[in-house]
Structures are given as C-alpha cells and as structure tokens.
Design an enzyme around this catalytic site. Structure first.
Site, PDB file in Angstrom:
ATOM      1  N   CYS A 213       0.737  -0.878  -0.065  1.00 64.56           N
ATOM      2  CA  CYS A 213      -0.158  -0.105   0.258  1.00 64.56           C
ATOM      3  C   CYS A 213       0.869   1.502  -0.061  1.00 64.56           C
ATOM      4  O   CYS A 213       2.233   1.379   0.171  1.00 64.56           O
ATOM      5  CB  CYS A 213      -0.505  -0.149   1.285  1.00 64.56           C
TER       6      CYS A 213
ATOM      7  N   ARG B  20       3.618   0.861  -6.869  1.00 68.91           N
ATOM      8  CA  ARG B  20       4.278  -0.024  -6.023  1.00 68.91           C
ATOM      9  C   ARG B  20       2.612  -1.301  -6.473  1.00 68.91           C
ATOM     10  O   ARG B  20       2.756  -2.030  -4.920  1.00 68.91           O
ATOM     11  CB  ARG B  20       3.436   0.819  -4.524  1.00 68.91           C
TER      12      ARG B  20
ATOM     13  N   TRP C 239      -3.494  -2.157  -1.248  1.00 71.47           N
ATOM     14  CA  TRP C 239      -2.684  -3.671  -2.636  1.00 71.47           C
ATOM     15  C   TRP C 239      -3.603  -4.924  -1.237  1.00 71.47           C
ATOM     16  O   TRP C 239      -3.070  -4.827   0.275  1.00 71.47           O
ATOM     17  CB  TRP C 239      -1.249  -3.365  -2.231  1.00 71.47           C
TER      18      TRP C 239
ATOM     19  N   ASN D 133      -0.479   0.702   5.491  1.00 70.77           N
ATOM     20  CA  ASN D 133       0.028  -0.062   4.989  1.00 70.77           C
ATOM     21  C   ASN D 133       0.958  -1.521   6.021  1.00 70.77           C
ATOM     22  O   ASN D 133       1.759  -0.356   6.378  1.00 70.77           O
ATOM     23  CB  ASN D 133       1.555   0.808   4.383  1.00 70.77           C
ATOM     24  N   GLY D 134       0.549  -2.151   5.535  1.00 73.92           N
ATOM     25  CA  GLY D 134       1.166  -3.580   6.581  1.00 73.92           C
ATOM     26  C   GLY D 134       0.704  -4.566   6.956  1.00 73.92           C
ATOM     27  O   GLY D 134      -0.893  -4.586   5.986  1.00 73.92           O
TER      28      GLY D 134
ATOM     29  N   GLU E  10      15.219 -15.856 -13.587  1.00 78.73           N
ATOM     30  CA  GLU E  10      14.832 -15.052 -14.272  1.00 78.73           C
ATOM     31  C   GLU E  10      14.485 -14.739 -14.879  1.00 78.73           C
ATOM     32  O   GLU E  10      13.249 -13.721 -15.468  1.00 78.73           O
ATOM     33  CB  GLU E  10      16.974 -14.344 -14.143  1.00 78.73           C
TER      34      GLU E  10
ATOM     35  N   LYS F  77      10.370 -13.588 -15.397  1.00 80.38           N
ATOM     36  CA  LYS F  77      10.204 -11.588 -16.573  1.00 80.38           C
ATOM     37  C   LYS F  77       8.726 -12.280 -16.925  1.00 80.38           C
ATOM     38  O   LYS F  77       8.641 -11.299 -17.483  1.00 80.38           O
ATOM     39  CB  LYS F  77      11.478 -11.513 -17.506  1.00 80.38           C
TER      40      LYS F  77
ATOM     41  N   GLU G 174       5.845 -12.330 -15.113  1.00 84.00           N
ATOM     42  CA  GLU G 174       5.159 -11.465 -14.403  1.00 84.00           C
ATOM     43  C   GLU G 174       4.951 -10.525 -15.011  1.00 84.00           C
ATOM     44  O   GLU G 174       3.323 -10.053 -14.716  1.00 84.00           O
ATOM     45  CB  GLU G 174       6.224 -11.639 -13.442  1.00 84.00           C
TER      46      GLU G 174
ATOM     47  N   HIS H 247      14.965 -36.003 -15.841  1.00 84.92           N
ATOM     48  CA  HIS H 247      13.982 -36.655 -14.817  1.00 84.92           C
ATOM     49  C   HIS H 247      12.808 -36.357 -14.116  1.00 84.92           C
ATOM     50  O   HIS H 247      12.331 -35.833 -13.553  1.00 84.92           O
ATOM     51  CB  HIS H 247      15.178 -36.310 -13.390  1.00 84.92           C
TER      52      HIS H 247
ATOM     53  N   LYS I 116       4.892  -3.426  -6.454  1.00 81.37           N
ATOM     54  CA  LYS I 116       6.944  -3.051  -6.591  1.00 81.37           C
ATOM     55  C   LYS I 116       7.884  -3.445  -5.370  1.00 81.37           C
ATOM     56  O   LYS I 116       8.398  -4.150  -5.386  1.00 81.37           O
ATOM     57  CB  LYS I 116       7.036  -1.640  -6.810  1.00 81.37           C
TER      58      LYS I 116
HETATM   59  C1  AGP Z   1      10.911  -8.866  -9.469  1.00 76.03           C
HETATM   60  O1  AGP Z   1      10.509  -8.583 -11.510  1.00 76.03           O
HETATM   61  C2  AGP Z   1       9.633  -8.422  -8.889  1.00 76.03           C
HETATM   62  N1  AGP Z   1       9.257  -7.807  -9.500  1.00 76.03           N
HETATM   63  C3  AGP Z   1      10.493  -9.718  -7.078  1.00 76.03           C
HETATM   64  O2  AGP Z   1       9.980 -10.952  -7.620  1.00 76.03           O
HETATM   65  C4  AGP Z   1      10.930  -9.351  -6.868  1.00 76.03           C
HETATM   66  O3  AGP Z   1      12.083  -9.408  -6.875  1.00 76.03           O
HETATM   67  C5  AGP Z   1      10.677  -9.688  -5.276  1.00 76.03           C
HETATM   68  O4  AGP Z   1       9.452  -9.529  -4.836  1.00 76.03           O
HETATM   69  C6  AGP Z   1      12.394  -8.909  -4.425  1.00 76.03           C
HETATM   70  O5  AGP Z   1      11.798  -7.760  -4.061  1.00 76.03           O
HETATM   71  P1  AGP Z   1      12.973  -6.926  -3.244  1.00 76.03           P
HETATM   72  O6  AGP Z   1      14.233  -7.091  -4.630  1.00 76.03           O
HETATM   73  O7  AGP Z   1      12.566  -5.177  -3.606  1.00 76.03           O
HETATM   74  O8  AGP Z   1      13.522  -7.635  -1.593  1.00 76.03           O
END
Ligand code: AGP
Length: 611
Positions: A2, A29, A76, A102-103, A484, A488, A491, A507, A606
């Site tokens: 949030c 965010r 969020w 937030n939290g 990675e 990408k 997501e 396997h 984010k």
């Molecule tokens: C990566 O593209 C994602 N947004 C997510 O996996 C992110 O890397 C993860 O939440 C960790 O975030 P941070 O690096 O801010 O701790």
C-alpha cells in the site's frame, strides 16, 4: 504494497490535489483501490474509489470540498477483496478519527473480537486496518498523539499508519513499525509518505522514520518521538533524485527505460568502487582478512529476482573467495532453523529494501549472531538501516514492478564482493583478479552493443507471443539466468513459463516436451556448451522449437536451433550480466504484443511488505 501520503499546510485548500498527486506517484507499488480523508470545518470528509486513482479523482472533482490537511492511500489487498468498503481511509464509528495503513496487523482477529464484544463496535470492512481507526477512537481523549501510541501498543505486526482527528485539524500523527515511512519538509507545509517519489515534487529534505517511532506533523513542525515518547533528533536526508528520473523519459514504459539504463547503472555501480589503481573499495564496509578468515559460512538470502542474483553470487563467492556459500529464499530461510553463529556472514539482496520476508530473515540471522551485509538499491530503506554493512546498487530509482537494472547491478555487486573477499583472503591471484575486473569493466559497452540487437528480439517476440507454455533451460550460472528470464516472462506477459537445470530435464520434466513446445536454451558457458547440445537434441527429438542463446561467433548453436540470440563474447564467469538482457527484452516485447500492463502487472507490487 500500500501507499500512504499525508499533507498539512496553510489556508483552507490544496490538500486534495497534493495528496492525490502523491498517490499517483505511488501507483507503481501496485494497488486496487484508493482514498483520501480531508479535515473540513471540524469534520473528516472521506472519499474512496476502487480501481485506478483516476476514479478517485473523478469523485473529488465533483466535490467542492477541499482542505489544508489530508491523508491518502493506495491499497494492495491483503485482508479483504478490493472494494469500496475495504478501501482506506478507515474511520471509527462516529467518523472522528480517520487512518490510512500500510502493512499487516497480525492480531487483528482477536482485537476485532474484543472491540465487538467489549465495546459493541460494528465493522464496515473486512480489513485488518479498520481496527486501528477504532482503537485510536477508543483511546482518544483529546490528544491524537497519545491515542495513537496507546492503540499501537495493542497491535502486533507490520504497519505504517497516518491518523487524523476531526477535533485536531492542524496535526497529523503517524507511526512506523516494519513498513516504510518518511516525513518531508515543505515550504509552509509538511508531508508524510511511504516512499520518496510521493513527495519529491514538494520536498527534497526528508526524515527517515525508524521502527517504533511516532511522528507529529503540523504545518510548521515535524517532531519524531521514540517508543518512550521522547523527542529524538534526526538528520535531514537530502534527496538528490531528479523528479524526471522517475518519469519515463521518452520511453513508453518504465520497464523498457530501465532495461536501457543498465549500462549506466552498471558503470555507476562499478566505477565508484574502483580506486585509481583499480583496487575495489567497498565504500565503508570493513571486511578485513581476519574478519573473512573467521567466516566459515555465507548465506545469501532474498526473494524473487534478487534471489536469482543470489544464485550467481554463490557461484562468484565460491569461485573467487573460496568460502562455503548457501542461498535460500527468504520466506523459507526464516522458518528452517538455519545454522547461524557469529562466524556466519548473512548477505541479503533487495532492490526495495522493504521486502518483509527478506527483512524478517535478516532479523532472524542477526538475532542469532550473524554479521549482516545487504545489497540494496533504495538508500535509507529498512533493510539498509538494519544491516551492519550496506553495499548499494546505484541503479537509480526502479519503478517498473519487473526488476531489470536492479538485477544486473546486484550481479555486479556480488562479483565485486567475491573478488574483494578472494583478494583479501589471498586465495585469488592478482592475474585472476585483474582478468575478471577487466571483464566487468567492459560490461557497460558490451551491454550497450547488445541492446542494439533489440529489433531481432522484437522479431522473435512476434513469433512466440501466442505461446501459452515456454521452457527455459541452462547449466551452471545459466540456470540463474533461466530462472530470471522465466520470472520476467511470467510476471509481465502472464504466460506460464518454467525454468529448469538442463541436466534435470530427463528426470521428469521432459515428459512435457511435445511437438511445437518452445524451449529457450541458455548456452552461454563455453565449458558446458557440449552438454547443452545434447539437451537441445533431447528436446528437438520430441518436436521442440528451440531458441538458443550463446556467445557471438558460436556457429554450432545455429545448426541446432530454430532461432539464435547472440551475446557479446565474454568470460564464462560474467555471462549472466549479458545473457539476462535479451530475456528481459523478450519478456517486454511479448507482454507488449499481448497488450499487458507492463509496468503494473496484475496482482503484483513493487515491494512486497506483507508475508
Ligand atoms: C522481480 O521482477 C519481482 N518484482 C519480484 O520478484 C522482486 O524481485 C521480489 O519481490 C524482491 O523484491 P526486492 O528486491 O525489492 O526485495
């Protein structure tokens, strides 16, 4: 995660626009609803809307109400679906108190039961946050600051809360525990926010609020109190970010802008760490030979993309520093009773520095005696502030939810750390040290050259964007790149993609490969190339369509693949910095062709500041 914004100024207007502008700066965010509370003639006027902030702005435009003081929120969802009722701000029964939060309030269920049973409170939402409004209202005896402190004593969990009282229109009170909170000094006004971009237009001098601190904000003053309610002195932090740095700067998405910022980010992260003799300086991190010889175990712990950087870090540290290194994802690490003592170095990697799983793992390691070194992109973030040493990536603000430039600069930091430790321990020869350092210093130029191949990647994206299943395979450090690249794609394009070590295919997973299956084969490591060729044969024999990624000049890959992506030649040890970039671009262009919301993908934030 949030977003929170608070504003208090002079006159009788301004808050509506300033608060909603601030919320818009926090859109990245991730959120599903937004709202604002304004102090108006002894009342608190609350407006909320589900969906984009534009929906809230529509409502506000239709209302003549404005104020000199207000708090706002982008939500969020964690407890309770996105809805008007669940959107913040929340108020107590008579609307005399309004809060944004937030939290997560972990004990909200028992508090809710108590408020209903003992005080007859009726709840209007399914959220944990509403608890805070009722608790503050319960403790309110004409002093909002005291009421907030009383209320948070009852709460367990992670929160940053801003509160207003109808009877005290000239003050906002905020409190922080485990969720980010800053206070900004304006011209005849002051601000509160979850993150710097929200107030950058109005305030560059800010206070970083620490855990368990309460802030009293009026038009002319910002007072910070510790847990014992003693006022504390806090240095002002000058934000040097240029507001445009957080703008798109001509790109149509933050993500593509940030992909193209990688050469500069890597150069920045590198150059400020090499002295005139080319020796690595770890800016204030004192890891002497004695320190390093005492370390008998390193954990690298992170989440998501950062955890993939950790996998490369493991390779680099074991290869160059010869110290046993284990990686783990933070959400598992903190619950597995890890072996930690004062001979453990705990390295945590986090772009935002606010990921709660990572923060909690850091605290777990610290409580067991480990030394904590963090690799973070956001200066002054919670992870940075709670670490013994901080190694900043200088990637600049990363706004797109999908992390790109933070990842490649995290890799550079891990290589620098590994080389520094190996050199300091005397287990890495001068020649090896110089060779790898030279490879790293060529990265910005090689990356710039690689980015010029974007049109080729866009053409491949046109061929593959309709796929609903895509496999990524690799060996050695290419496994981290495969993970990675797969993340990408998942997501931002919402395609189901899967990454696996190529040697593991036989396997079980190879049962999924059939005619037309798309397999992206990362074959950037010369020493493992022959092995990858046999994996390509395995999947081709079952009808797969293969996109091979290898170093420039490798003709063999062309003979075996349907498409080839080349990266500039470089040493095996540092290929991940280059190999990941075509995969970032591929994910971007596939998502664009699929019409996805690239910078703000659905369900994602984010920084994930909840468990
Ligand atoms: C990566 O593209 C994602 N947004 C997510 O996996 C992110 O890397 C993860 O939440 C960790 O975030 P941070 O690096 O801010 O701790």
């Amino acid at each position: 995660m949030c977003g929170i914004v608070g504003y208090i100024g002079g006159g009788s207007a301004g808050a509506k626009r300033i608060v909603t502008d601030g919320l818009k700066r926090l859109e990245y965010r991730g959120y599903d609803s937004a709202g604002i509370a304004l102090a108006v003639n002894g009342r608190l006027v609350v407006e909320k809307a589900v969906g984009r902030i534009a929906n809230l702005e529509e409502i506000l435009k239709a209302s003549p109400v404005d104020s000199h003081a207000g708090i706002g929120h982008t939500r969020w969802a964690t407890h309770g679906a996105p809805s008007q009722a669940n959107a913040h701000p929340h108020t107590n029964a008579d609307g005399s108190i309004a809060i944004v939060h937030n939290g997560i309030i972990e004990n909200y269920a028992e508090l809710k039961e108590r408020l209903i049973a003992e005080h007859g409170v009726s709840f209007r939402s399914e959220t944990d946050s509403e608890i805070a409004a009722h608790l503050i209202g319960l403790f309110y005896k004409g002093d909002l600051l005291a009421a907030v402190r009383e209320a948070v004593r009852e709460m367990r969990g992670a929160y940053s809360i801003c509160a207003m009282a109808a009877a005290e229109p000239d003050r906002i009170v905020a409190v922080r525990k485990d969720a980010p909170l800053i206070a900004g000094i304006g011209e005849n006004c002051n601000f509160l926010a979850s993150d710097i971009p929200a107030l950058l237009k109005h305030a560059r001098m800010i206070y970083l609020i620490e855990n368990n601190e309460t802030v009293l904000v009026t038009r002319n003053d910002i007072t910070i109190f510790n847990e014992r309610m003693e006022a504390v002195k806090r240095d002002v932090f000058h934000v040097t970010w240029d507001a445009d740095a957080a703008e798109k700067g001509g790109y149509d998405h933050f993500m593509r802008k940030e992909i193209f910022e990688q050469p500069a980010g890597i150069a920045e992260t590198l150059n400020r760490r090499l002295d005139e003799k080319g020796e690595i300086k770890l800016d204030g991190i004192s890891l002497t030979k004695e320190d390093l010889d005492r370390i008998d175990r390193i954990y690298i712990v992170a989440c998501g993309t950062a955890s993939h950087a950790g996998l490369v870090g493991k390779f680099a540290i074991e290869r160059f520093a010869r110290i046993p290194t284990e990686t783990d994802i933070a959400s598992e690490f903190r619950y597995r009773e890890p072996y930690i003592d004062d001979r453990t170095l705990f390295v945590c990697i986090s772009q935002s520095g606010e990921t709660l799983d990572t923060l909690a793992a850091l605290r777990e390691a610290k409580s067991r005696g480990a030394r904590v070194l963090s690799v973070v992109n956001v200066v002054g973030s919670s992870v940075a502030r709670e670490s013994d040493d901080v190694f900043y990536t200088w990637a600049g603000p990363e706004i797109a939810v999908a992390s790109t430039k933070a990842f490649t600069t995290q890799l550079v930091c891990m290589y620098l750390l590994a080389l520094y430790m190996g050199r300091t321990r005397g287990v890495l020869s001068d020649a090896e040290y110089a060779r790898v350092l030279s490879e790293l210093s060529q990265m910005p130029d090689k990356l710039t050259a690689l980015l010029e191949d974007e049109p080729k990647i866009r053409d491949i994206a046109k061929k593959v964007y309709k796929n609903e299943n895509i496999f990524f395979i690799g060996r050695g450090s290419d496994v981290s790149v495969a993970l990675e690249g797969s993340l990408k794609l998942k997501e931002i394009s919402y395609i189901h993609s899967f990454a696996i070590a190529a040697g593991e295919l036989k396997h079980g997973t190879i049962a999924l490969i059939e005619q037309g299956s798309l397999v992206i084969v990362l074959a950037s490591q010369d020493r493992l190339f022959e092995k990858l060729l046999s994996n390509i044969e395995e999947v081709k024999a079952r009808g797969a369509y293969v996109i091979g990624l290898a170093k420039a000049g490798n003709r063999e890959i062309e003979k075996r693949s349907d498409e080839v992506i080349y990266i500039p030649a470089c040493a095996d040890e540092v290929t991940p910095i280059l190999a990941v970039v075509p995969l970032q671009l591929l994910a971007y262009h596939v998502a664009k062709l699929r019409g996805c919301d690239i910078d703000k993908p659905k369900n994602l934030a984010k920084a994930v500041t909840v468990e």
